[in-house]
Design a protein around this motif. Structure first.
Motif, PDB file in Angstrom:
ATOM      1  N   LEU A 178       0.624   1.791  -7.939  1.00 25.36           N
ATOM      2  CA  LEU A 178      -0.144   2.658  -7.054  1.00 25.36           C
ATOM      3  C   LEU A 178      -0.484   3.963  -7.776  1.00 25.36           C
ATOM      4  O   LEU A 178      -1.535   4.085  -8.366  1.00 25.36           O
ATOM      5  CB  LEU A 178       0.625   2.884  -5.756  1.00 25.36           C
ATOM      6  CG  LEU A 178       0.918   1.601  -4.945  1.00 25.36           C
ATOM      7  CD1 LEU A 178       1.721   1.916  -3.697  1.00 25.36           C
ATOM      8  CD2 LEU A 178      -0.364   0.857  -4.603  1.00 25.36           C
ATOM      9  N   SER A 179       0.425   4.917  -7.746  1.00 21.79           N
ATOM     10  CA  SER A 179       0.194   6.195  -8.430  1.00 21.79           C
ATOM     11  C   SER A 179       1.506   6.949  -8.478  1.00 21.79           C
ATOM     12  O   SER A 179       2.461   6.623  -7.756  1.00 21.79           O
ATOM     13  CB  SER A 179      -0.865   7.025  -7.703  1.00 21.79           C
ATOM     14  OG  SER A 179      -0.399   7.402  -6.418  1.00 21.79           O
ATOM     15  N   VAL A 180       1.547   7.978  -9.307  1.00 16.86           N
ATOM     16  CA  VAL A 180       2.748   8.815  -9.367  1.00 16.86           C
ATOM     17  C   VAL A 180       2.989   9.495  -8.014  1.00 16.86           C
ATOM     18  O   VAL A 180       4.132   9.490  -7.511  1.00 16.86           O
ATOM     19  CB  VAL A 180       2.648   9.846 -10.506  1.00 16.86           C
ATOM     20  CG1 VAL A 180       3.807  10.845 -10.426  1.00 16.86           C
ATOM     21  CG2 VAL A 180       2.657   9.140 -11.854  1.00 16.86           C
ATOM     22  N   VAL A 202       6.407   9.947  -3.162  1.00 14.10           N
ATOM     23  CA  VAL A 202       6.535   9.891  -1.704  1.00 14.10           C
ATOM     24  C   VAL A 202       7.444   8.738  -1.300  1.00 14.10           C
ATOM     25  O   VAL A 202       8.318   8.881  -0.436  1.00 14.10           O
ATOM     26  CB  VAL A 202       5.152   9.753  -1.043  1.00 14.10           C
ATOM     27  CG1 VAL A 202       5.293   9.468   0.451  1.00 14.10           C
ATOM     28  CG2 VAL A 202       4.329  11.016  -1.261  1.00 14.10           C
ATOM     29  N   ASP A 203       7.240   7.584  -1.940  1.00 16.29           N
ATOM     30  CA  ASP A 203       8.054   6.410  -1.614  1.00 16.29           C
ATOM     31  C   ASP A 203       9.524   6.657  -1.952  1.00 16.29           C
ATOM     32  O   ASP A 203      10.425   6.308  -1.183  1.00 16.29           O
ATOM     33  CB  ASP A 203       7.536   5.187  -2.380  1.00 16.29           C
ATOM     34  CG  ASP A 203       7.740   3.896  -1.609  1.00 16.29           C
ATOM     35  OD1 ASP A 203       8.766   3.774  -0.929  1.00 16.29           O
ATOM     36  OD2 ASP A 203       6.862   3.019  -1.674  1.00 16.29           O
ATOM     37  N   VAL A 233       9.982   1.179  -4.664  1.00 19.71           N
ATOM     38  CA  VAL A 233       9.754   2.370  -5.479  1.00 19.71           C
ATOM     39  C   VAL A 233       9.188   1.990  -6.844  1.00 19.71           C
ATOM     40  O   VAL A 233       8.235   2.613  -7.341  1.00 19.71           O
ATOM     41  CB  VAL A 233      11.058   3.183  -5.627  1.00 19.71           C
ATOM     42  CG1 VAL A 233      10.889   4.279  -6.677  1.00 19.71           C
ATOM     43  CG2 VAL A 233      11.465   3.784  -4.291  1.00 19.71           C
ATOM     44  N   VAL A 234       9.756   0.956  -7.463  1.00 19.52           N
ATOM     45  CA  VAL A 234       9.252   0.492  -8.761  1.00 19.52           C
ATOM     46  C   VAL A 234       7.795   0.071  -8.639  1.00 19.52           C
ATOM     47  O   VAL A 234       6.952   0.420  -9.477  1.00 19.52           O
ATOM     48  CB  VAL A 234      10.113  -0.674  -9.280  1.00 19.52           C
ATOM     49  CG1 VAL A 234       9.472  -1.306 -10.528  1.00 19.52           C
ATOM     50  CG2 VAL A 234      11.519  -0.197  -9.612  1.00 19.52           C
ATOM     51  N   GLU A 245       0.841  -1.195   0.000  1.00 22.43           N
ATOM     52  CA  GLU A 245       0.000   0.000   0.000  1.00 22.43           C
ATOM     53  C   GLU A 245       0.880   1.250   0.000  1.00 22.43           C
ATOM     54  O   GLU A 245       2.081   1.182   0.301  1.00 22.43           O
ATOM     55  CB  GLU A 245      -0.894   0.008   1.241  1.00 22.43           C
ATOM     56  CG  GLU A 245      -1.876  -1.152   1.329  1.00 22.43           C
ATOM     57  CD  GLU A 245      -3.085  -0.952   0.431  1.00 22.43           C
ATOM     58  OE1 GLU A 245      -3.137   0.085  -0.273  1.00 22.43           O
ATOM     59  OE2 GLU A 245      -3.972  -1.821   0.431  1.00 22.43           O
ATOM     60  N   PRO A 246       0.304   2.422  -0.311  1.00 21.36           N
ATOM     61  CA  PRO A 246       1.072   3.661  -0.166  1.00 21.36           C
ATOM     62  C   PRO A 246       1.545   3.820   1.278  1.00 21.36           C
ATOM     63  O   PRO A 246       0.942   3.283   2.210  1.00 21.36           O
ATOM     64  CB  PRO A 246       0.049   4.749  -0.533  1.00 21.36           C
ATOM     65  CG  PRO A 246      -0.964   4.052  -1.383  1.00 21.36           C
ATOM     66  CD  PRO A 246      -1.053   2.658  -0.853  1.00 21.36           C
TER      67      PRO A 246
END
Length: 304
Positions: free
Chosen positions: A235-237, A242-243, A228-229, A131-132
């Motif tokens: 997920l989303s840009v 953020v990651d 990150v990939v 998850e984010p």
């Protein structure tokens, strides 16, 4: 052929013979073994271990990573189901075949065993999807009898329907190591497939023993890269940005890995993901050796 067992090795000669022996007596019409060696320095020992069990050896030109290596093995698999198993896992062929029956009876496209270590402790088998960073994933999963219907599971031992694996494109080769199984499970679930973990079938693993020479600091950085990939891809840009920022701060702290070396590896590996996605499997296979399925004959055929 019902089941193909694919394992990827990189300097794994110390654990591979035990893994292969642990599979036990194989029924030639039901199970085949495919070992993908990913640029190991101990290739001769791997060759001898594979020959003893009458398996198929795929030798890659260099260390191609887990996902890409597994795809190389799956290309040769003739089974209707493919078991992807790390060489530091102890599981019998009989239990892998039982997992196939569990998957069939519960309508699963992917199934894994419950994991135990040498002292009986249970590392997480069923897992949530990634998850984010700002959202906490739930670790509560529904059950169907003896099967936990989880969004994802440990990738160290899992059995997958071969047709569905190929239809969704196999593992994403951009994941050199870590998170490739979560990405695969997500894509399968988005296509309507179910994922589950059997409570009754157990495999044993200590974790981290598949490759000699892999340091904990290297693994920390590689996990950051894969996360990150995954965030940018699935997920989303904003989640990816953020990651990315969080992982850079994590590595700048120097808590888990030497700061300068970690940032250098992180940058290098992120750039390499673009090249990984464009690799042609045909150009990365040095040789394929197909042994008689059982070691009653000493003949070896070589191709490639």
């Amino acid at each position: 052929m019902l089941l193909s067992v694919v394992t990827v090795t990189h300097n794994s000669a110390g654990v591979l013979p035990t893994f292969l022996e642990g599979l036990g007596e194989l029924a030639p019409e039901s199970v085949e073994i495919i070992v993908v060696d990913s640029g190991s320095a101990d290739l001769p020992q791997v060759e001898r271990a594979v020959e003893r069990v009458g398996g198929v050896l795929v030798a890659a030109l260099d260390n191609v990573g887990y996902g890409f290596g597994s795809n190389l093995g799956a290309r040769l698999a003739s089974g209707t189901w493919v078991a992807f198993v790390n060489p530091d896992v102890t599981v019998s062929a009989g239990d892998l075949l039982r997992l196939v029956e569990v998957a069939r009876s519960h309508g699963l496209s992917v199934v894994g065993p419950t994991l135990r270590n040498a002292v009986g402790e249970a590392p997480p088998s069923a897992r949530p999807l990634i998850e984010p960073l700002w959202r906490r994933p739930s670790w509560e999963f529904p059950e169907d009898g003896s099967v936990v219907l989880a969004p994802s599971m440990s990738g160290c031992c899992m059995v997958v329907r071969a047709d569905r694996f190929r239809e969704i494109g196999g593992f994403d080769p951009r994941y050199f190591m870590f998170a490739e199984e979560t990405d695969l499970h997500l894509r399968l679930r988005e296509s309507g497939d179910a994922v589950g973990v059997s409570r009754e079938i157990v495999a044993y693993t200590e974790g981290g023993g598949s490759s000699e020479g892999v340091t904990s600091s290297w693994a920390v950085v590689q996990r950051c890269v894969s996360r990150v990939v995954y965030s940018f891809t699935n997920l989303s840009v904003p989640a990816g940005i953020v990651d990315l920022g969080w992982r850079v701060l994590q590595l700048l702290s120097g808590r888990d890995a030497p700061r300068r070396a970690a940032l250098s590896q992180f940058s290098r590996e992120l750039l390499r993901t673009r090249r990984l996605a464009r690799r042609d499997p045909e150009t990365y296979v040095r040789t394929v050796r197909v042994q008689d399925h059982r070691p009653t004959s000493g003949t070896t055929q070589a191709a490639g």
